[in-house]
Scaffold this active site. Sequence first.
Site, PDB file in Angstrom:
ATOM      1  N   MET A   1       1.013  -1.372   0.099  1.00 10.53           N
ATOM      2  CA  MET A   1       0.240   0.090  -0.035  1.00 10.53           C
ATOM      3  C   MET A   1       0.820   1.275   0.061  1.00 10.53           C
ATOM      4  SD  MET A   1      -3.211  -0.860  -0.379  1.00 10.53           S
ATOM      5  CE  MET A   1      -3.733   0.596   0.044  1.00 10.53           C
TER       6      MET A   1
ATOM      7  N   VAL B   1       1.005   1.624   7.637  1.00 11.16           N
ATOM      8  CA  VAL B   1       1.970   0.263   8.076  1.00 11.16           C
ATOM      9  C   VAL B   1       0.580  -0.705   8.540  1.00 11.16           C
ATOM     10  CG1 VAL B   1       3.586   1.683   8.885  1.00 11.16           C
ATOM     11  CG2 VAL B   1       1.683   1.232  10.353  1.00 11.16           C
TER      12      VAL B   1
ATOM     13  N   HIS C   1      -8.485   6.087   3.249  1.00 12.39           N
ATOM     14  CA  HIS C   1      -8.303   4.903   2.529  1.00 12.39           C
ATOM     15  C   HIS C   1      -8.182   4.637   1.337  1.00 12.39           C
ATOM     16  CE1 HIS C   1     -10.602   0.900   2.404  1.00 12.39           C
ATOM     17  NE2 HIS C   1      -9.627   0.729   2.207  1.00 12.39           N
TER      18      HIS C   1
END
Length: 716
Positions: free
Chosen positions: A334, A410, A460
């Site tokens: 990500m 993370v 997000h």
Amino acid sequence: MTTTDTTTETITWEQTESGVVVLTFDDPTQSVNTMTAAWSASLSAALDRLATLGSDLTGVILTSAKKTFFAGGDLGDLLATTPERAGELTVFADSAKAMLRRLETLGVPVVAALGGSALGGGYEIALACHHRIAVDSPALRIGLPEVTLGLLPGGGGVVRTVRLLGLDAALDKVLLPGTAYRVQDALELGLIDRIVPDADSLIVAATEWISANPGATQPWDRGEPIPGGTAYTPEIEAVLPLRSAVLRTRHKGAPMPAPANILAAAVESTQVDFDTASAVETRYFVELATGPISKNIIQSTFFDKQSIKSGASRPEGFPVHRANFAAVLGAGMMGAGVALSCALVGMRVALKDIDTAAAERGKDYARKVLGKQVEAGKRTREDADAILDLITPTASVADLAGADLVIEAVFEDPDLKRTVFAEVLDVVAPDAVLASNTSTLPITDLARDLPRAEDFIGLHFFSPVDRMELIEIIVGDKTSDATLAKAFDIALQMRKTPIVVGDGRGFFTSRVILQRLVEAAAMIGEGVDPQSIEQASLQAGYPVGTLALLDELTLSLPLKIRSQFREVAQQQGTELADHPGDAVLTAMVEELGRPSRVAGGGFYEYPDGRRGALWPGLGERFPVSGERADLADLRDRLLFAEVLETVRCHEDGILRSTADANVGSLLGIGFPTWTGGTSQFVAGYPGGTRAFVHRAQELADKYGPRFTPPASLLEG
């Protein structure tokens, strides 16, 4: 030099000394030109006037005073058109096409001078011209994207592209994919005829072509055959059944009627004369335009998305913000994707991880993606290198000095997330936006011990970040409006579509998709054949089977989220009802040791890491019952599970608008396009909300109280 200069309501008229009339589309009431009643009246008046000029008319040029040439049909009008008004729409479509037919049979050359994009109805107008010239602009697009709205080109686009390019090319390159082509690609395909360097060259080039081609006509009016032949041509006729089969396979049985109507209209149009073909096209167009599916798609993909991007969820009164230097904390999948997405829009990026080697591996992702783009000719090596130079892998907090945007990516561990933020607060800019990429953890809790909770917000992202369009912005209890405005602007800066939601476990997207996942697991426990579950998923319109999706996300994830929901419920003095899918997932993970694709096995087998067949052992642990599954029930259970949870998100204040629900569900969790999104599913349900409630209650009676309609639906 012009000899006349007059204006009708939406069209400016100029006639040069050489006898060429320049008609400029310029609707004073709109930022773009569309096929409104006013436009129709203006074009009709212009055509009447052109017919009176006789030998004084040597040619016609169509152009636009707007940034785009012409935007096509008015989608608001189409949205309001009911089946009862099909006759009115038929008359309007036929009238518009009759005017375009008059235009191309005036007896003089007609040229489309495209200074901006010509998509949909705009390109259909250009198709009615004998020659099409476009400016060499990277922003200009040419094509007929109506299929992406659940429609077909109803202004002559089907009939003319088939006669211009041939049936195969028209279907495969233009009508079925709905591609919006760049100028050079449109030229190579034959959608336009010439490219000029700038807007000032358009009228000159068009005038020159008119002078050189005084007898110009359309190929279909010269008696030229359709390239490649008609539906009666043996080679074409032989593959038509295959085409129908391919369409059915592509959509897996989901209700997507537009491609089928396009194929039918295109094939039938080759068997009749031009005017009859136009009537056939209108019939198929009106059927789609008055039906529910196109309305669902138009509402969500156009109006709802437009509402979001125009800032409906952005607090007012704050200046537009741009981030210049992003600190990305965590260089895993990500974080690497976030870093690349920031660099792609020109941000400087410090990609931090526990050591430099880990950070370098994160940058390797950008190298790989950009390298593929260079190989495909989509980007130059110099451009790719410039983007890579913006990303600095590091293990040092000092390298984050002055960052005005912090994005933490993370592991989903609250303590770890708080720790990495605490390490950088004294180094980054004092007014930096502090964002967490968590998918489920409440933002308010993560900001609990941080000194700048008003600057803290959730961003997000969805994987893969550089390709997924959605950002879910989560507003914590102490998040300031100024921070929300900045985050919204940053999302747009990153060329993403932002939805704004309230804080709460799972937010919107994770909370809603969870219901579909555990519902599929419950079906396994009931003895439903897993192949039927996957078939029902595809027939509902989901991009992949739900069991396959569970394997990708890991079967332990829903269990973890459900456990978190259970803890929250206990803290609030309530209990989370057991879901029958929980036991199946627990057995798969703990008893059978098949938690995911990454682990080598889930509901499917993964030889060589690739998805293979469904795991045969499923039938031993969860025997398939002798009853034949009702596919309609299976489809509805998957759809209603997500839709009902969306309604609860509205009731809980997690969702702030139906637009956020629709766009978020389509772009973030793969809710079927034909529905228009999870909120539109209710609004567009055949028979209305009352019928939706009735069906939900049927499911509740058969499968459990989780399908009981929420109070807000019963009150409505």
